[in-house]
Design a protein around this motif. Structure first.
Motif, mmCIF file in Angstrom:
data_model
loop_
_atom_site.group_PDB
_atom_site.id
_atom_site.type_symbol
_atom_site.label_atom_id
_atom_site.label_comp_id
_atom_site.label_asym_id
_atom_site.label_seq_id
_atom_site.Cartn_x
_atom_site.Cartn_y
_atom_site.Cartn_z
ATOM 1 N N SER A 50 15.421 14.411 112.439
ATOM 2 C CA SER A 50 14.796 15.250 111.351
ATOM 3 C C SER A 50 14.160 16.321 111.731
ATOM 4 O O SER A 50 14.256 17.550 110.880
ATOM 5 N N ILE A 51 13.890 16.838 113.049
ATOM 6 C CA ILE A 51 13.077 17.937 113.565
ATOM 7 C C ILE A 51 14.199 18.951 113.425
ATOM 8 O O ILE A 51 14.260 20.129 113.002
ATOM 9 N N ASN A 60 15.982 19.993 110.149
ATOM 10 C CA ASN A 60 14.972 20.689 109.165
ATOM 11 C C ASN A 60 14.988 22.229 109.311
ATOM 12 O O ASN A 60 15.171 22.636 110.521
ATOM 13 N N GLN A 113 2.781 21.584 115.129
ATOM 14 C CA GLN A 113 2.383 20.400 115.830
ATOM 15 C C GLN A 113 2.430 20.526 117.337
ATOM 16 O O GLN A 113 1.200 20.041 117.783
ATOM 17 N N VAL A 114 3.500 20.964 117.885
ATOM 18 C CA VAL A 114 3.397 21.273 119.156
ATOM 19 C C VAL A 114 2.247 22.078 119.714
ATOM 20 O O VAL A 114 1.575 21.696 120.783
ATOM 21 N N LYS A 171 11.315 24.872 110.828
ATOM 22 C CA LYS A 171 10.612 24.506 112.182
ATOM 23 C C LYS A 171 9.266 24.782 112.330
ATOM 24 O O LYS A 171 8.639 24.331 113.322
ATOM 25 N N SER A 172 8.752 25.517 111.363
ATOM 26 C CA SER A 172 7.418 25.935 111.516
ATOM 27 C C SER A 172 6.314 24.927 111.876
ATOM 28 O O SER A 172 5.341 24.846 112.580
ATOM 29 N N ASP A 173 6.473 23.784 110.946
ATOM 30 C CA ASP A 173 5.630 22.760 111.273
ATOM 31 C C ASP A 173 5.760 21.974 112.341
ATOM 32 O O ASP A 173 4.656 21.552 113.145
ATOM 33 N N TYR A 174 7.070 21.850 112.885
ATOM 34 C CA TYR A 174 7.020 21.318 114.295
ATOM 35 C C TYR A 174 6.313 21.992 115.452
ATOM 36 O O TYR A 174 5.709 21.729 116.199
ATOM 37 N N GLN A 223 12.788 7.429 117.957
ATOM 38 C CA GLN A 223 12.514 8.583 118.645
ATOM 39 C C GLN A 223 13.760 9.653 118.265
ATOM 40 O O GLN A 223 13.483 10.714 117.895
ATOM 41 N N ARG A 274 13.504 10.800 114.768
ATOM 42 C CA ARG A 274 12.425 11.813 114.502
ATOM 43 C C ARG A 274 12.745 13.049 114.796
ATOM 44 O O ARG A 274 12.779 14.068 114.375
ATOM 45 N N LEU A 275 13.599 13.136 116.155
ATOM 46 C CA LEU A 275 14.079 14.327 116.664
ATOM 47 C C LEU A 275 15.437 14.922 115.583
ATOM 48 O O LEU A 275 15.312 16.123 115.557
#
Length: 109
Positions: A73-74, A77, A86-87, A80-83, A67, A70-71
C-alpha cells in the motif's frame, strides 16, 4: 535297561527343547512388540513437533503477509509524503517546523 534309560533321556530332552524354543519365541515376540511400541511413540513425538513448527510457521506467514500488504500500500500510494513523514517522526525523531517533540524517558518505554 540301557534302552529304557536312553528313551527316558530322550523324553526328558524333548520337553526341554520345546520349552527353550517357546521361551525364545516369546522373548522374540516381546522384543518385536517393544520395538514396535517405541517406534510408534517416536513417530507421535515427531508428529507433535512438526505440528508445533507448522503452527509457528503459519503465524510467521500471516505476519509477513500483513507486512507485505502494508508495504504494497505504501509503494502503490502516489503520495509518499505521509510515509516519509511517519519514518521521519518514528525512526529519525524529527518533527515539523515549529512543533515541539517530547521524548518519553521513563524506564521500560
Amino acid at each position: 535297561m540301557k534302552g529304557k534309560r536312553d528313551m527316558r533321556a530322550k523324553q526328558n530332552q524333548a520337553p526341554k527343547k520345546k520349552r527353550v524354543k517357546s521361551f525364545l519365541l516369546t522373548l522374540g515376540l516381546i522384543l518385536f512388540v517393544g520395538y514396535f511400541v517405541m517406534t510408534i511413540i517416536g513417530l507421535q513425538l515427531s508428529v507433535r513437533d512438526s505440528k508445533a513448527e507448522l503452527a509457528e510457521k503459519t503465524a510467521e506467514l500471516a505476519e509477513m503477509q500483513a507486512q507485505n500488504e502494508r508495504l504494497q500500500s505504501i509503494v502503490g500510494n502516489e503520495d509518499k509524503s505521509d510515509y516519509i513523514e511517519q519514518v521521519a517522526r518514528e525512526k529519525l525523531g524529527y518533527g515539523m517546523p515549529g512543533e515541539k517533540v517530547f521524548y518519553d524517558i521513563t524506564p521500560g518505554s
